[in-house]
Motif scaffolding. Structure first.
Motif, PDB file in Angstrom:
ATOM      1  N   GLU A 152       0.836  -1.209   0.000  1.00 25.84           N
ATOM      2  CA  GLU A 152       0.000   0.000   0.000  1.00 25.84           C
ATOM      3  C   GLU A 152       0.867   1.253   0.000  1.00 25.84           C
ATOM      4  OE1 GLU A 152      -3.166   0.312   2.891  1.00 25.84           O
ATOM      5  OE2 GLU A 152      -3.584  -1.829   2.702  1.00 25.84           O
ATOM      6  N   ASP A 172       1.029   4.147  -2.775  1.00 22.92           N
ATOM      7  CA  ASP A 172       0.859   5.569  -2.461  1.00 22.92           C
ATOM      8  C   ASP A 172       2.019   6.400  -3.009  1.00 22.92           C
ATOM      9  OD1 ASP A 172      -1.529   5.031  -1.162  1.00 22.92           O
ATOM     10  OD2 ASP A 172      -0.645   5.103   0.859  1.00 22.92           O
ATOM     11  N   THR A 180       1.886   9.356  -5.751  1.00 20.38           N
ATOM     12  CA  THR A 180       2.454  10.674  -5.467  1.00 20.38           C
ATOM     13  C   THR A 180       3.433  11.073  -6.565  1.00 20.38           C
ATOM     14  OG1 THR A 180       2.198  10.385  -3.089  1.00 20.38           O
ATOM     15  CG2 THR A 180       3.819  12.008  -3.800  1.00 20.38           C
ATOM     16  N   ALA A 222      -3.488  13.092  -0.776  1.00 24.08           N
ATOM     17  CA  ALA A 222      -3.590  11.633  -0.651  1.00 24.08           C
ATOM     18  C   ALA A 222      -3.981  11.238   0.761  1.00 24.08           C
ATOM     19  CB  ALA A 222      -2.271  10.981  -1.044  1.00 24.08           C
ATOM     20  N   THR A 282      -7.352   9.276   1.861  1.00 22.26           N
ATOM     21  CA  THR A 282      -7.287   8.040   2.648  1.00 22.26           C
ATOM     22  C   THR A 282      -8.183   8.146   3.875  1.00 22.26           C
ATOM     23  OG1 THR A 282      -5.044   7.591   1.898  1.00 22.26           O
ATOM     24  CG2 THR A 282      -5.743   6.495   3.917  1.00 22.26           C
TER      25      THR A 282
END
Length: 137
Positions: free
Chosen positions: A6, A10, A14, A115, A119
């Motif tokens: 994960e 991410d 990004t 982000a 989340t």
């Protein structure tokens, strides 16, 4: 292991969002190699030479020279003959390059904040769904 995957996902998102923002912006559009040379020069403190950059990035000296040609055109870096060894060329930072790095950092910071907010929102939605299932049962 799932957390690592994960986190990697991410980071990739990004990176993508940062590159997209740079491409859409008014700043220079650098290739991956040019960006690698630029970031190496600005993030690592040691005095950089064409030979040293080539070794560090594991690419040929002509590839570094081409990347530096482009960075010089954009005034993001400049070359100077090493006064201690006239056969060697030093790579120097520029004010415009420092400003470009600041822009990259700002874009990445904003992207990471977005982000994190997404989340948190996704986690809240998932919690509400679980609560609704429990209430319906």
């Amino acid at each position: 292991m799932a957390q690592a995957a994960e986190k990697a996902e991410d980071l990739v998102k990004t990176l993508r969002d940062t590159i997209v923002a740079l491409v859409r912006g008014e700043g220079p559009d650098l290739s991956a190699r040019q960006l690698a040379v630029f970031l190496t020069c600005y993030l690592e403190e040691s005095g950089h030479t064409v030979r040293g950059l080539a070794a560090s990035l594991n690419v040929s000296k002509p590839a570094i020279t081409r990347a530096l040609d482009r960075l010089s055109e954009l005034d993001l870096a400049r070359r100077k003959v090493d006064p201690l060894d006239r056969r060697s060329v030093l790579v120097q930072r520029t004010p415009k390059g420092a400003a470009y790095l600041k822009e990259i950092r700002s874009i990445m910071g904003t992207t990471m904040q977005d982000a994190a907010q997404n989340t948190q929102t996704e986690e809240k939605v998932a919690t509400v769904r679980r609560l609704r299932r429990v209430a319906a049962a």
